[in-house]
Design a protein around this motif. Structure first.
Motif, mmCIF file in Angstrom:
data_model
loop_
_atom_site.group_PDB
_atom_site.id
_atom_site.type_symbol
_atom_site.label_atom_id
_atom_site.label_comp_id
_atom_site.label_asym_id
_atom_site.label_seq_id
_atom_site.Cartn_x
_atom_site.Cartn_y
_atom_site.Cartn_z
ATOM 1 N N TRP A 1 0.829 -1.207 0.000
ATOM 2 C CA TRP A 1 0.000 0.000 0.000
ATOM 3 C C TRP A 1 0.866 1.262 0.000
ATOM 4 C CZ3 TRP A 1 -3.620 3.623 0.091
ATOM 5 C CH2 TRP A 1 -3.563 4.645 1.032
ATOM 6 N N ALA A 2 1.961 1.238 0.782
ATOM 7 C CA ALA A 2 2.801 2.424 0.906
ATOM 8 C C ALA A 2 3.528 2.761 -0.392
ATOM 9 C CB ALA A 2 3.809 2.238 2.041
ATOM 10 N N ASP A 3 3.842 1.745 -1.197
ATOM 11 C CA ASP A 3 4.637 1.976 -2.409
ATOM 12 C C ASP A 3 3.803 2.237 -3.659
ATOM 13 O OD1 ASP A 3 6.902 1.705 -0.936
ATOM 14 O OD2 ASP A 3 7.476 -0.275 -1.704
ATOM 15 N N LEU A 4 2.505 1.913 -3.631
ATOM 16 C CA LEU A 4 1.666 2.115 -4.809
ATOM 17 C C LEU A 4 1.137 3.547 -4.856
ATOM 18 C CD1 LEU A 4 -0.410 -1.199 -4.960
ATOM 19 C CD2 LEU A 4 1.447 -0.492 -6.479
ATOM 20 N N PRO A 5 0.759 4.018 -6.051
ATOM 21 C CA PRO A 5 0.162 5.364 -6.146
ATOM 22 C C PRO A 5 -1.131 5.448 -5.355
ATOM 23 C CG PRO A 5 0.780 4.526 -8.324
ATOM 24 C CD PRO A 5 0.911 3.384 -7.375
ATOM 25 N N LEU A 6 -1.463 6.633 -4.901
ATOM 26 C CA LEU A 6 -2.710 6.832 -4.165
ATOM 27 C C LEU A 6 -3.899 6.611 -5.101
ATOM 28 C CD1 LEU A 6 -1.598 9.974 -2.155
ATOM 29 C CD2 LEU A 6 -2.089 7.706 -1.214
ATOM 30 N N PRO A 7 -4.959 5.988 -4.621
ATOM 31 C CA PRO A 7 -6.050 5.542 -5.506
ATOM 32 C C PRO A 7 -6.745 6.668 -6.251
ATOM 33 C CG PRO A 7 -6.662 5.294 -3.193
ATOM 34 C CD PRO A 7 -5.198 5.581 -3.227
ATOM 35 N N TRP A 8 -6.934 7.838 -5.613
ATOM 36 C CA TRP A 8 -7.625 8.918 -6.318
ATOM 37 C C TRP A 8 -6.775 9.465 -7.457
ATOM 38 C CZ3 TRP A 8 -6.445 8.844 -1.121
ATOM 39 C CH2 TRP A 8 -5.385 9.644 -0.686
ATOM 40 N N GLN A 9 -5.462 9.387 -7.311
ATOM 41 C CA GLN A 9 -4.589 9.815 -8.404
ATOM 42 C C GLN A 9 -4.680 8.850 -9.582
ATOM 43 O OE1 GLN A 9 -0.827 9.872 -6.371
ATOM 44 N NE2 GLN A 9 -1.110 11.958 -5.574
ATOM 45 N N VAL A 10 -4.856 7.568 -9.268
ATOM 46 C CA VAL A 10 -4.971 6.550 -10.323
ATOM 47 C C VAL A 10 -6.272 6.722 -11.100
ATOM 48 C CG1 VAL A 10 -5.126 4.078 -10.799
ATOM 49 C CG2 VAL A 10 -3.531 4.922 -9.060
ATOM 50 N N LEU A 11 -7.398 6.887 -10.377
ATOM 51 C CA LEU A 11 -8.683 6.998 -11.052
ATOM 52 C C LEU A 11 -8.793 8.271 -11.874
ATOM 53 C CD1 LEU A 11 -11.283 5.624 -8.469
ATOM 54 C CD2 LEU A 11 -10.110 4.444 -10.314
ATOM 55 N N ARG A 12 -8.110 9.324 -11.456
ATOM 56 C CA ARG A 12 -8.136 10.572 -12.232
ATOM 57 C C ARG A 12 -7.154 10.551 -13.398
ATOM 58 N NH1 ARG A 12 -8.686 13.980 -7.300
ATOM 59 N NH2 ARG A 12 -6.424 14.267 -7.381
ATOM 60 N N GLY A 13 -6.368 9.490 -13.500
ATOM 61 C CA GLY A 13 -5.408 9.394 -14.591
ATOM 62 C C GLY A 13 -4.163 10.214 -14.376
ATOM 63 N N GLU A 14 -3.901 10.669 -13.156
ATOM 64 C CA GLU A 14 -2.716 11.481 -12.895
ATOM 65 C C GLU A 14 -1.454 10.629 -12.834
ATOM 66 O OE1 GLU A 14 -5.143 14.754 -10.150
ATOM 67 O OE2 GLU A 14 -3.564 13.518 -9.275
ATOM 68 N N THR A 15 -1.621 9.361 -12.518
ATOM 69 C CA THR A 15 -0.493 8.434 -12.495
ATOM 70 C C THR A 15 -0.994 7.051 -12.868
ATOM 71 O OG1 THR A 15 1.292 7.530 -11.114
ATOM 72 C CG2 THR A 15 -0.822 7.924 -10.043
ATOM 73 N N GLY A 16 -0.158 6.260 -13.485
ATOM 74 C CA GLY A 16 -0.562 4.932 -13.918
ATOM 75 C C GLY A 16 -0.389 3.901 -12.815
ATOM 76 N N CYS A 17 -1.248 2.894 -12.842
ATOM 77 C CA CYS A 17 -1.122 1.776 -11.895
ATOM 78 C C CYS A 17 -1.638 0.517 -12.583
ATOM 79 C CB CYS A 17 -1.894 2.055 -10.605
ATOM 80 S SG CYS A 17 -1.569 0.843 -9.290
ATOM 81 N N PRO A 18 -0.881 -0.021 -13.546
ATOM 82 C CA PRO A 18 -1.310 -1.251 -14.220
ATOM 83 C C PRO A 18 -1.092 -2.466 -13.324
ATOM 84 C CG PRO A 18 0.849 -0.574 -15.003
ATOM 85 C CD PRO A 18 0.391 0.502 -14.055
ATOM 86 N N ARG A 19 -1.630 -3.565 -13.743
ATOM 87 C CA ARG A 19 -1.493 -4.799 -12.974
ATOM 88 C C ARG A 19 -0.025 -5.174 -12.793
ATOM 89 N NH1 ARG A 19 -4.838 -10.371 -13.548
ATOM 90 N NH2 ARG A 19 -3.361 -11.743 -12.529
ATOM 91 N N SER A 20 0.793 -4.954 -13.808
ATOM 92 C CA SER A 20 2.212 -5.323 -13.724
ATOM 93 C C SER A 20 2.911 -4.590 -12.585
ATOM 94 C CB SER A 20 2.916 -5.031 -15.047
ATOM 95 O OG SER A 20 2.777 -3.649 -15.397
ATOM 96 N N LEU A 21 2.565 -3.328 -12.359
ATOM 97 C CA LEU A 21 3.172 -2.561 -11.265
ATOM 98 C C LEU A 21 2.764 -3.143 -9.908
ATOM 99 C CD1 LEU A 21 4.724 -0.139 -10.113
ATOM 100 C CD2 LEU A 21 2.620 1.214 -10.347
ATOM 101 N N VAL A 22 1.493 -3.508 -9.781
ATOM 102 C CA VAL A 22 1.019 -4.077 -8.521
ATOM 103 C C VAL A 22 1.702 -5.416 -8.253
ATOM 104 C CG1 VAL A 22 -1.011 -4.881 -7.263
ATOM 105 C CG2 VAL A 22 -1.190 -2.888 -8.753
ATOM 106 N N GLU A 23 1.825 -6.250 -9.283
ATOM 107 C CA GLU A 23 2.485 -7.545 -9.110
ATOM 108 C C GLU A 23 3.951 -7.375 -8.716
ATOM 109 O OE1 GLU A 23 -0.088 -10.305 -12.248
ATOM 110 O OE2 GLU A 23 1.699 -9.220 -12.950
ATOM 111 N N GLU A 24 4.633 -6.442 -9.357
ATOM 112 C CA GLU A 24 6.038 -6.195 -9.025
ATOM 113 C C GLU A 24 6.185 -5.717 -7.580
ATOM 114 O OE1 GLU A 24 9.492 -2.941 -10.157
ATOM 115 O OE2 GLU A 24 7.863 -3.311 -11.589
ATOM 116 N N THR A 25 5.299 -4.820 -7.162
ATOM 117 C CA THR A 25 5.355 -4.299 -5.787
ATOM 118 C C THR A 25 5.063 -5.396 -4.776
ATOM 119 O OG1 THR A 25 4.576 -2.161 -6.637
ATOM 120 C CG2 THR A 25 4.510 -2.484 -4.263
ATOM 121 N N CYS A 26 4.101 -6.249 -5.080
ATOM 122 C CA CYS A 26 3.790 -7.365 -4.182
ATOM 123 C C CYS A 26 4.987 -8.301 -4.051
ATOM 124 C CB CYS A 26 2.575 -8.131 -4.691
ATOM 125 S SG CYS A 26 0.993 -7.295 -4.439
#
Length: 467
Positions: free
Chosen positions: A373-398
């Motif tokens: 949670w600490a390393d991923l982009p904040l959710p409101w930034q993701v939904l607004r398109g201000e920063t990307g958060c694809p599945r590959s980024l989440v898998e790498e962080t996990c």
């Protein structure tokens, strides 16, 4: 699938009303026994296994207990309505029609009353600045208010000004209530009576599982109760045995598993998908508001002085619920490619410092998801398109934090749900379990377990420190 709408059965009505309340599951189980035993709507008789499960739970219902009492409210905390202000406005503004008490909880009717009353003193809705928006003597005369004294004009202006502020507060509190209820039990509280009551077996399952989902959180390090218990499983098995009769769309409002979603039409899945995405956007806005008020310690998620843990945790639970259901619907509709591009992370709850200390004393530590949670982009930034958060980024962080992205629910909906044993509803005082409801009432009124010193009148109830 078409369902015949039953007559307004009192038991079904009470069960439907419970969807937006915090009724004890034992009391709902007792109502379900009455509903299904009486064969309403031509229901098949209860099998022995389901009957035993319901009777086991119903033995703890309030009518069957010696004290017949619970110290806990059986409803969510409701916002204070505008009934008193509307009554006062009716005295000062002759143009206002007589309104029922229910109008005080309806923002649309409140706003309409404010606008109607405002016309009597030439006040525009929203123009409420006491210095710049009030009319002077010449302006009042020009507006046809020459016979109204300044004192009488100011009295009416101040009332409408307060009503506009109270209306804004009511809207905020109603939004928080909706987020709280949906975060606990999904969309059950939004089910219309006709949809809910079309099949009594469906109504029984939805009402019982909703009551389980609406249980209060406990002060514990062993995890909260999971809603889907052996009683819910027995009721769900009856639905599975008679799939043509079951209203699966109603079931999906509270139990959107892959098995349930696969039985819906494309249109039904599409409506649910649209709702959950809009709800994600709304909750993201609430999370951002709480974050801007005071950014949290993402590295630990332990409450610090000044953190609004209540608002954050209400929104975080709702986000988790909405995100999981949105993922489940995307998979059910074969739209997994959306998650490949847009995979906002989970949002963690804030943890009280005493609970965190308890975890450490028992050999535990931070939840494994905290680092992700600490390393991923904040959710409101993701939904607004201000920063990307694809599945590959989440898998790498996990992987970096040793977390399984699939089993942990970070990239896919959980595959299934296993029933847990039925457990009687605990009597809680600020999350602490107390064995007797009468003692719980005394402790709550005295201020114990609230994080503040007990009230002076209750000192005699406090344990002897020397002893």
């Amino acid at each position: 699938m078409s369902h015949k709408t039953p007559d307004r059965d009192p038991v079904l009505q009470e069960l439907h009303a419970s969807l937006g309340q915090r009724r004890r599951p034992e009391d709902i189980a007792r109502l379900v026994l009455h509903l299904l035993d009486d064969g309403r709507g031509g229901e098949p008789p209860l099998d022995g296994r389901t009957r035993r499960a319901l009777e086991k739970a119903a033995r703890g219902s309030l009518p069957d207990l010696w004290h017949g009492y619970t110290s806990m409210l059986e409803d969510f905390a409701r916002p204070v309505g505008a009934q008193r202000q509307l009554s006062r406005a009716a005295e000062l503004f002759p143009s206002l029609p007589e309104l029922p008490d229910s109008a005080g909880d309806d923002p649309e009717q409140i706003e309409a009353a404010i606008r109607t009353a405002g016309q009597e003193i030439a006040k525009r809705f929203g123009a409420s600045d006491f210095l710049s928006d009030r009319l002077n003597r010449a302006q009042r005369k020009e507006a046809g208010l020459g016979e109204m004294s300044k004192r009488q004009y100011n009295k009416r202006f101040r009332l409408l000004r307060r009503m506009e502020a109270d209306l804004a507060q009511l809207l905020t509190e109603q939004r928080k209530l909706e987020v709280t209820v949906i975060g606990k039990s999904g969309l059950a509280s939004r089910l219309p009576y006709e949809e809910f009551a079309a099949d009594p077996g469906t109504a029984a399952f939805v009402a019982y599982l909703t009551a389980r989902a609406n249980l209060r959180s406990e002060f514990t390090v062993s995890g909260q109760q999971r809603p889907y218990d052996e009683v819910a499983h027995a009721l769900f098995r009856r639905l599975r045995d008679d799939p043509a009769r079951t209203n699966w769309y109603a079931v999906a409002h509270v139990h959107p598993t892959a098995e349930v979603l696969d039985r819906l039409t494309d249109g039904q899945r599409g409506r649910l998908l649209a709702f959950w995405y809009r709800f994600l956007l709304d909750v993201a806005e609430l999370l951002e508001t709480a974050w801007k008020r005071q950014p949290l310690d993402r590295a630990t998620m332990i409450v610090r002085r000044g953190d609004d843990s209540t608002s954050w945790n209400q929104a975080a639970r709702a986000w988790t619920k909405a995100r999981a259901n949105w993922f489940a619907l995307l998979h059910a509709m074969g739209a997994e490619e959306v998650i490949e591009r847009l995979c906002p992370g989970k949002v963690l709850l804030l943890v009280a410092a005493d609970v965190a200390a308890w975890h450490r004393q028992t050999g535990g530590g931070l939840h494994p998801d905290t680092g992700v949670w600490a390393d991923l982009p904040l959710p409101w930034q993701v939904l607004r398109g201000e920063t990307g958060c694809p599945r590959s980024l989440v898998e790498e962080t996990c992987r970096r934090h040793g977390v399984d992205p699939v089993a942990g629910g970070w990239t896919e909906p959980r595959k299934g749900v296993r029933p847990v044993p039925f457990r009687p509803t605990p009597e809680l005082v600020h999350g602490v379990e107390v064995g007797d409801p009468l003692l719980a009432s005394v402790l709550r009124s005295a201020g114990f377990f609230s994080g503040r010193p007990p009230r002076p009148a209750a000192q005699e109830l406090a344990p002897d420190r020397d002893a």
